[in-house]
Enzyme design. Structure first.
Site, short mmCIF file in Angstrom:
data_model
loop_
_atom_site.label_atom_id
_atom_site.label_comp_id
_atom_site.label_asym_id
_atom_site.label_seq_id
_atom_site.Cartn_x
_atom_site.Cartn_y
_atom_site.Cartn_z
N LYS A 33 77.78 -56.08 40.12
CA LYS A 33 79.11 -55.91 39.61
C LYS A 33 78.89 -55.21 38.29
CE LYS A 33 82.73 -59.21 37.69
NZ LYS A 33 82.74 -60.56 37.50
N THR A 120 64.95 -70.66 39.46
CA THR A 120 64.44 -70.53 37.99
C THR A 120 63.65 -71.96 37.85
OG1 THR A 120 64.66 -70.78 35.66
CG2 THR A 120 66.49 -71.30 37.17
N ASP A 121 62.54 -72.10 37.14
CA ASP A 121 61.79 -73.26 36.77
C ASP A 121 62.76 -74.06 36.02
OD1 ASP A 121 61.74 -71.62 34.58
OD2 ASP A 121 59.82 -71.94 34.17
N TYR A 144 73.74 -73.43 32.49
CA TYR A 144 73.10 -72.31 33.12
C TYR A 144 72.05 -73.16 34.45
CZ TYR A 144 69.14 -69.20 34.72
OH TYR A 144 68.01 -68.47 35.36
N LYS A 148 72.16 -73.11 38.51
CA LYS A 148 71.19 -72.39 39.55
C LYS A 148 70.66 -73.65 40.35
CE LYS A 148 69.30 -68.99 39.16
NZ LYS A 148 69.79 -67.82 40.02
N HIS A 270 68.06 -78.13 23.99
CA HIS A 270 66.66 -76.97 24.26
C HIS A 270 65.62 -78.01 24.84
CE1 HIS A 270 64.42 -73.88 22.00
NE2 HIS A 270 64.24 -73.56 23.22
P1 NAD Z 1 69.80 -60.02 34.55
O1 NAD Z 1 71.11 -60.73 33.58
O2 NAD Z 1 69.05 -59.27 33.48
O3 NAD Z 1 70.57 -59.52 35.53
C1 NAD Z 1 71.71 -59.94 36.36
C2 NAD Z 1 72.32 -58.95 37.21
O4 NAD Z 1 73.27 -59.51 37.97
C3 NAD Z 1 73.10 -57.93 36.23
O5 NAD Z 1 72.74 -56.59 36.71
C4 NAD Z 1 74.65 -58.01 36.56
O6 NAD Z 1 75.48 -56.94 36.48
C5 NAD Z 1 74.57 -58.73 37.99
N1 NAD Z 1 75.63 -59.99 38.35
C6 NAD Z 1 76.09 -60.71 37.37
N2 NAD Z 1 77.25 -61.36 37.94
C7 NAD Z 1 77.60 -60.94 39.22
C8 NAD Z 1 78.16 -60.92 40.21
N3 NAD Z 1 79.23 -61.78 40.03
N4 NAD Z 1 78.24 -60.09 41.27
C9 NAD Z 1 77.38 -58.83 41.45
N5 NAD Z 1 76.23 -58.85 40.42
C10 NAD Z 1 76.66 -59.57 39.39
O7 NAD Z 1 69.17 -61.28 35.16
P2 NAD Z 1 67.24 -61.23 35.46
O8 NAD Z 1 66.87 -61.89 34.29
O9 NAD Z 1 66.97 -60.13 35.96
O10 NAD Z 1 67.65 -62.49 36.29
C11 NAD Z 1 67.61 -62.31 37.97
C12 NAD Z 1 67.51 -63.41 38.71
O11 NAD Z 1 66.27 -64.15 38.33
C13 NAD Z 1 68.71 -64.66 38.28
O12 NAD Z 1 69.12 -65.34 39.38
C14 NAD Z 1 68.00 -65.64 37.23
O13 NAD Z 1 68.52 -66.77 37.22
C15 NAD Z 1 66.67 -65.57 37.63
N6 NAD Z 1 65.57 -65.93 36.92
C16 NAD Z 1 65.27 -65.09 35.91
C17 NAD Z 1 64.24 -65.30 34.83
C18 NAD Z 1 64.02 -64.59 33.54
O14 NAD Z 1 63.08 -64.76 32.92
N7 NAD Z 1 64.73 -63.49 33.32
C19 NAD Z 1 63.27 -66.41 35.22
C20 NAD Z 1 63.68 -67.05 36.32
C21 NAD Z 1 64.65 -66.65 37.18
O1 DAU Z 2 62.36 -70.28 32.67
C1 DAU Z 2 62.95 -69.17 33.27
C2 DAU Z 2 64.34 -68.62 32.58
O2 DAU Z 2 63.85 -68.23 31.57
C3 DAU Z 2 65.39 -68.14 33.34
O3 DAU Z 2 65.88 -68.81 34.38
C4 DAU Z 2 66.69 -67.58 32.43
O4 DAU Z 2 67.19 -66.72 33.24
C5 DAU Z 2 65.70 -66.74 31.32
O5 DAU Z 2 66.91 -66.47 30.53
C6 DAU Z 2 64.58 -67.76 30.56
O6 DAU Z 2 65.30 -68.79 29.80
P1 DAU Z 2 64.91 -69.20 28.34
O7 DAU Z 2 66.09 -69.85 27.63
O8 DAU Z 2 63.49 -69.71 28.36
O9 DAU Z 2 64.88 -67.71 27.70
P2 DAU Z 2 65.19 -67.08 26.26
O10 DAU Z 2 64.55 -65.82 26.02
O11 DAU Z 2 66.78 -67.44 26.22
O12 DAU Z 2 64.43 -68.13 25.36
C7 DAU Z 2 63.15 -68.45 25.39
C8 DAU Z 2 62.44 -69.19 24.27
O13 DAU Z 2 62.93 -68.82 22.96
C9 DAU Z 2 63.56 -70.48 24.27
O14 DAU Z 2 62.98 -71.80 24.10
C10 DAU Z 2 64.37 -70.32 23.15
C11 DAU Z 2 63.64 -69.54 22.23
N1 DAU Z 2 64.47 -68.53 21.17
C12 DAU Z 2 65.39 -67.67 22.26
C13 DAU Z 2 66.18 -66.78 21.53
C14 DAU Z 2 67.25 -65.93 22.24
C15 DAU Z 2 64.46 -68.30 19.92
O15 DAU Z 2 63.58 -69.03 19.36
N2 DAU Z 2 65.31 -67.52 19.24
C16 DAU Z 2 66.27 -66.78 20.15
O16 DAU Z 2 66.67 -65.79 19.41
#
Ligand code: NAD
Ligand code: DAU
Length: 323
Positions: A33, A120-121, A144, A148, A270
């Site tokens: 999107k 996700t975990d 969130y 999921k 948290h």
């Molecule tokens: P991201 O936020 O970087 O990217 C999400 C993408 O999905 C974007 O390109 C956005 O435009 C698209 N999107 C959002 N809503 C949409 C919709 N309605 N239709 C079509 N496209 C849409 O996310 P990410 O960090 O790459 O995570 C990808 C997947 O992995 C997610 O399902 C997330 O829950 C999972 N995940 C992420 C992490 C992490 O550490 N980032 C860890 C565990 C699981």
């Molecule tokens: O565990 C997998 C998940 O990891 C994914 O499913 C999510 O999509 C991804 O966003 C991520 O979630 P977290 O909440 O763990 O990630 P985030 O980077 O937001 O935060 C990591 C840790 O750092 C968390 O304990 C909160 C802390 N934090 C985060 C931010 C943004 C801070 O202390 N300061 C900050 O500004």
């Protein structure tokens, strides 16, 4: 063979597509999107095996068309940032729950043979000791993770009820290039590179397991090609760190001191710790993370140093959002 990859203008999906395009393989259709988190700069758009379609996974008509042309679906699209789900959860339900169901229905009707759902975990909630295996109770804490977990259950229900070949992956915190600068690593690195403070939530004692995005993508590919229908696979990184320990490493990598850290109010609800037991993926699929965390982190910091043109506009947009 055509693989429909959703959400691949984002961080992990784009790394997965770039990996698939590096060697011979299927044609890829990306459905994204382009929300605030998606960027076309993440994809090699001129690659002959790649087609990009801008659209919403909730658009049933578009999804029906694309799934009827696809052999496999790998579903990354989601609203992914916990803090955003705390300030407003509705997009999380719409995309993560309703969008996933729309895609599952399209896959079923379109005759898709394998559907990999990326989860996700965080669906296991805080794991204060030990590690969660795939049978562990789902106890999501944030809007969130609740969205999921709902989508995981829907995906598994489509397998149980309709026999759709669904495979679910649950991975730990990814890091690497192209991650949107709202997540802790790219936020802290880009703030430090700009000479700004970094906001550490609470005491910084929350623990996350760090997984290089390329290791995650290899895990997803093993599940797509060798996994079993109806199964869940945890994908871990093997590097558990408190946020304080992580911050210390980031300060060191950016040549900054602790006076650049501001302790701010803790995130609501948290989760203290995530830790997945990924022995099933290791034993069944031969999965093992290859990246050493320290060198992976150093390379990631270097990438952000060298790619200001990628992240500066994104940070400006976030600042405007909050103004
Ligand atoms: P991201 O936020 O970087 O990217 C999400 C993408 O999905 C974007 O390109 C956005 O435009 C698209 N999107 C959002 N809503 C949409 C919709 N309605 N239709 C079509 N496209 C849409 O996310 P990410 O960090 O790459 O995570 C990808 C997947 O992995 C997610 O399902 C997330 O829950 C999972 N995940 C992420 C992490 C992490 O550490 N980032 C860890 C565990 C699981
Ligand atoms: O565990 C997998 C998940 O990891 C994914 O499913 C999510 O999509 C991804 O966003 C991520 O979630 P977290 O909440 O763990 O990630 P985030 O980077 O937001 O935060 C990591 C840790 O750092 C968390 O304990 C909160 C802390 N934090 C985060 C931010 C943004 C801070 O202390 N300061 C900050 O500004």
């Amino acid at each position: 063979m055509n693989v429909l990859v959703t959400g691949a203008a984002g961080f992990i999906g784009s790394a997965y597509v770039r990996m698939l395009l590096r060697s011979d393989g299927p044609t890829i259709t990306v459905l994204d999107k382009l929300t605030y988190a998606g960027s076309l700069d993440n994809l090699p758009l001129d690659h002959p095996r790649l087609e990009f379609v801008q659209g919403d996974i909730r658009d049933a008509e578009l999804v029906a068309k694309l799934t009827s042309q696809a052999d496999h679906v790998v579903h990354f699209a989601a609203e992914s940032h916990v803090d955003r789900s705390i300030s407003g959860a509705s997009d999380f339900v719409l995309t993560n729950v309703v969008g996933t169901q729309t895609l599952l229905e399209g896959a079923l009707r379109g005759g898709v043979s394998t559907f990999v759902h990326i989860s996700t975990d965080e669906v296991y909630g805080s794991v204060d000791s030990g590690s969660s295996d795939e049978e562990y109770l789902l106890r999501p804490s944030s809007p969130y993770s609740a969205s999921k977990a709902s989508s995981d259950l829907l995906a598994l229900a489509y397998h149980h009820t309709h026999g759709l070949d669904v495979r679910v992956t649950r991975c730990s915190n990814n890091y690497g290039p192209h991650q949107f600068p709202e997540k802790v690593i790219p936020l802290f690195v880009t703030n430090l590179l700009d000479g700004h403070q970094v906001p550490l939530y609470g005491e910084g004692l929350n623990v996350r397991d760090w997984l290089h995005v390329d290791d995650h993508c290899r895990g997803v590919e093993l599940v797509r090609t060798q996994g079993r229908p109806g199964e869940v696979y945890n994908i871990g990184g093997g590097t558990e760190l408190s946020n304080k320990e992580l911050t210390g490493l980031l300060l060191e990598a950016c040549g900054a001191d602790w006076d650049r850290v501001t302790h701010v109010a803790d995130r609501k609800g948290h989760d203290l710790r995530y830790s997945v037991d990924w022995s099933k993926a290791r034993e069944e699929l031969g999965y093992r993370p290859r990246h050493d965390f320290r060198s992976g982190l150093a390379e990631t910091v270097d990438w952000y140093r060298a790619h200001r043109a990628w992240w500066e506009p994104l940070k400006r947009r976030v600042a405007e959002e909050h103004a």
